[in-house]
Design an enzyme around this catalytic site. Sequence first.
Site, mmCIF file in Angstrom:
data_model
loop_
_atom_site.group_PDB
_atom_site.id
_atom_site.type_symbol
_atom_site.label_atom_id
_atom_site.label_comp_id
_atom_site.label_asym_id
_atom_site.label_seq_id
_atom_site.Cartn_x
_atom_site.Cartn_y
_atom_site.Cartn_z
ATOM 1 C CB ALA A 187 -0.874 0.037 1.236
ATOM 2 C CE LYS A 188 -0.910 5.034 -4.843
ATOM 3 N NZ LYS A 188 -1.951 5.199 -5.231
ATOM 4 N NE ARG A 189 -0.529 -0.088 5.631
ATOM 5 C CZ ARG A 189 -1.591 -0.741 4.764
ATOM 6 N NH1 ARG A 189 -2.443 0.118 4.087
ATOM 7 N NH2 ARG A 189 -1.502 -1.976 4.580
#
Length: 312
Positions: free
Chosen positions: A242-244
């Site tokens: 994920a972008k995190r």
Amino acid sequence: MRGRFAPSPTGRMHLGNVRSALLGWLQARAAGGAFLVRIEDLDRARCKPQFVEDLYEDLRWLGLDWDETPLVQSARDDVYREAQARLEREGLIYPCFCTRAEIARAASAPHGLSEEGPRYPGTCANLTAAQVSERSRTRAPAYRFRARPGEVRFVDDLMGPFVQDVQALVGDFVVRRNDGVASYQLAVVVDDADSRITHVLRGDDLLSSTPRQLQLYEALRLPAPAFLHVPLVLGEDGKRLAKRDGAFALAELRARGRPREHVLGLLAAWSGLGDGSPVDLPALVARFDRDVLPHAPVVAREAQLLDALGLR
Ligand code: GLU
């Protein structure tokens, strides 16, 4: 051959997104074809102009170039409305006043596709004109496409034959949301057709959307492209990157001064196109072969990343 990469600018790209971009680019360039970028920014709350700039910068840094000016979905509502009107003239669209909670309550069984919630049971499919005008007074409708009953079949260029009964699994699906925004399913079909895309390569999280898109191609009498869905890159926890997951953000690797050939080497290893050693784009174009692409998800390990990038 015309391919494309159609990211949603909701954050910095991580190596999973970048791998899809790379594979789409390689597929097009290896065939001597065109490669396009499209900005899928219909979700205004999550998309930011800065992320669009970052995206271009990330792609350029990797050396992935594109032909033609990118389409930007937020500027194309007229085109989506025109397509919707065509469907409407054929009686293939109806207004739906149901709330999420109502759909959940009306659903007879908790099946359906996870990203869509329960199957839509067709509550608003046969409202009279009087009922529509009565309900429009208190709630703006969404618009749904009357999904054709029966199985939709297609052969994915990587995953092979795929079958889905859209009506049984998803039901009539949204082409315009109740907040007035065109749905992803409608926009992606209209845009890929307008751009004369012949080959769609994307993550396999969208495999289950493809039958809905094929129904829209058919209803709009537009030629459908070939599809190739690549299994996603997962983190060590088994969840999709994920972008995190900052460690795998391309910007982060760039900031740490890693040469692009190292990043490409890792992406190639995740794609059956190399052993992880540094590689440049011309070598990958020469090596590209869809038959070696993995059929199962790839797990991105931080230790592997650090080794590949010479960071430890
Ligand atoms: N915008 C979608 C995403 O970022 C991809 C859509 C597509 O490739 O069809 O997941």
